[in-house]
Scaffold this motif. Structure first.
Motif, PDB file in Angstrom:
ATOM      1  N   ARG A 120      -1.855   2.112  -8.781  1.00 50.05           N
ATOM      2  CA  ARG A 120      -2.262   2.175  -7.376  1.00 50.05           C
ATOM      3  C   ARG A 120      -2.540   0.778  -6.845  1.00 50.05           C
ATOM      4  O   ARG A 120      -2.233   0.475  -5.700  1.00 50.05           O
ATOM      5  CB  ARG A 120      -3.489   3.073  -7.223  1.00 50.05           C
ATOM      6  CG  ARG A 120      -3.174   4.543  -7.397  1.00 50.05           C
ATOM      7  CD  ARG A 120      -4.345   5.389  -6.984  1.00 50.05           C
ATOM      8  NE  ARG A 120      -5.538   5.097  -7.754  1.00 50.05           N
ATOM      9  CZ  ARG A 120      -6.017   5.863  -8.729  1.00 50.05           C
ATOM     10  NH1 ARG A 120      -5.397   6.968  -9.042  1.00 50.05           N
ATOM     11  NH2 ARG A 120      -7.105   5.539  -9.357  1.00 50.05           N
ATOM     12  N   ARG A 121      -3.142  -0.075  -7.660  1.00 51.46           N
ATOM     13  CA  ARG A 121      -3.409  -1.446  -7.217  1.00 51.46           C
ATOM     14  C   ARG A 121      -2.117  -2.201  -6.980  1.00 51.46           C
ATOM     15  O   ARG A 121      -2.001  -2.991  -6.067  1.00 51.46           O
ATOM     16  CB  ARG A 121      -4.254  -2.195  -8.240  1.00 51.46           C
ATOM     17  CG  ARG A 121      -5.704  -1.904  -8.117  1.00 51.46           C
ATOM     18  CD  ARG A 121      -6.567  -2.909  -8.820  1.00 51.46           C
ATOM     19  NE  ARG A 121      -5.891  -3.686  -9.838  1.00 51.46           N
ATOM     20  CZ  ARG A 121      -6.488  -4.198 -10.880  1.00 51.46           C
ATOM     21  NH1 ARG A 121      -7.771  -4.007 -11.069  1.00 51.46           N
ATOM     22  NH2 ARG A 121      -5.833  -4.909 -11.741  1.00 51.46           N
ATOM     23  N   ARG A 122      -1.116  -1.967  -7.830  1.00 47.79           N
ATOM     24  CA  ARG A 122       0.162  -2.651  -7.649  1.00 47.79           C
ATOM     25  C   ARG A 122       0.912  -2.118  -6.432  1.00 47.79           C
ATOM     26  O   ARG A 122       1.698  -2.816  -5.825  1.00 47.79           O
ATOM     27  CB  ARG A 122       1.019  -2.513  -8.905  1.00 47.79           C
ATOM     28  CG  ARG A 122       0.576  -3.428 -10.020  1.00 47.79           C
ATOM     29  CD  ARG A 122       1.620  -3.489 -11.114  1.00 47.79           C
ATOM     30  NE  ARG A 122       1.831  -2.215 -11.773  1.00 47.79           N
ATOM     31  CZ  ARG A 122       1.151  -1.779 -12.827  1.00 47.79           C
ATOM     32  NH1 ARG A 122       0.185  -2.509 -13.322  1.00 47.79           N
ATOM     33  NH2 ARG A 122       1.424  -0.626 -13.366  1.00 47.79           N
ATOM     34  N   ALA A 123       0.685  -0.866  -6.060  1.00 45.69           N
ATOM     35  CA  ALA A 123       1.373  -0.272  -4.912  1.00 45.69           C
ATOM     36  C   ALA A 123       0.722  -0.663  -3.584  1.00 45.69           C
ATOM     37  O   ALA A 123       1.324  -0.476  -2.533  1.00 45.69           O
ATOM     38  CB  ALA A 123       1.391   1.245  -5.044  1.00 45.69           C
ATOM     39  N   ALA A 124      -0.475  -1.196  -3.627  1.00 48.88           N
ATOM     40  CA  ALA A 124      -1.195  -1.519  -2.397  1.00 48.88           C
ATOM     41  C   ALA A 124      -0.434  -2.495  -1.498  1.00 48.88           C
ATOM     42  O   ALA A 124      -0.400  -2.289  -0.284  1.00 48.88           O
ATOM     43  CB  ALA A 124      -2.589  -2.050  -2.719  1.00 48.88           C
ATOM     44  N   PRO A 125       0.190  -3.562  -2.020  1.00 51.51           N
ATOM     45  CA  PRO A 125       0.927  -4.451  -1.117  1.00 51.51           C
ATOM     46  C   PRO A 125       2.069  -3.730  -0.400  1.00 51.51           C
ATOM     47  O   PRO A 125       2.354  -4.015   0.756  1.00 51.51           O
ATOM     48  CB  PRO A 125       1.468  -5.550  -2.032  1.00 51.51           C
ATOM     49  CG  PRO A 125       0.543  -5.558  -3.187  1.00 51.51           C
ATOM     50  CD  PRO A 125       0.121  -4.131  -3.374  1.00 51.51           C
ATOM     51  N   SER A 126       2.712  -2.782  -1.065  1.00 48.62           N
ATOM     52  CA  SER A 126       3.779  -2.018  -0.416  1.00 48.62           C
ATOM     53  C   SER A 126       3.213  -1.183   0.722  1.00 48.62           C
ATOM     54  O   SER A 126       3.827  -1.076   1.788  1.00 48.62           O
ATOM     55  CB  SER A 126       4.471  -1.105  -1.421  1.00 48.62           C
ATOM     56  OG  SER A 126       5.061  -1.860  -2.437  1.00 48.62           O
ATOM     57  N   CYS A 127       2.057  -0.594   0.500  1.00 46.89           N
ATOM     58  CA  CYS A 127       1.411   0.191   1.559  1.00 46.89           C
ATOM     59  C   CYS A 127       1.022  -0.713   2.729  1.00 46.89           C
ATOM     60  O   CYS A 127       1.200  -0.338   3.890  1.00 46.89           O
ATOM     61  CB  CYS A 127       0.180   0.909   1.013  1.00 46.89           C
ATOM     62  SG  CYS A 127       0.575   2.201  -0.157  1.00 46.89           S
TER      63      CYS A 127
END
Length: 122
Positions: A29-36
């Motif tokens: 989830r932390r790695r996906a945050a920039p995509s969000c």
């Protein structure tokens, strides 16, 4: 008024920071945050650009420059006909931006559902 805050990994300890075993599920989830964050920023930019383009297209070319810049400035002008056109252009702009967002959400849902059919159930 609500504000949008960033949840980037840099503010949450960095991308390469070690993860405790009990919190290993939080790492993706932390790695996906920039995509969000990128998706949110692009969505706001595209929706706002569409709304501005539609609004400016609804204002007559011979109107004062202030009327083209903001609906507030157009409503402050003494010309009653121009004020009504500005209201109509603003309403049309918001409807257009909302319709674009709804269509994008439906297309995204269809793509996700199509892709999820290929994922085996566990």
């Amino acid at each position: 008024m609500r504000s949008v805050t960033s949840t980037s990994p840099r503010s949450a300890g960095g991308r390469g920071a070690p993860v405790e075993p009990r919190r290993a599920d939080a790492a993706p989830r932390r790695r996906a945050a920039p995509s969000c964050d990128l998706g949110l920023a692009l969505g706001i930019a595209v929706t706002g650009s569409v709304a501005v383009a539609v609004y400016r297209g609804g204002i007559p070319a011979d109107a004062p420059a202030a009327a083209h810049e903001s609906v507030g400035a157009a409503l402050a002008l003494p010309d009653g006909g121009l004020r009504e056109q500005a209201r109509e252009a603003f309403t049309t702009a918001l409807h257009s931006a909302s319709t674009l967002s709804a269509v994008f959400a439906l297309v995204t849902a269809a793509v996700v559902l199509t892709l999820l059919r290929k994922v085996p159930r566990t």
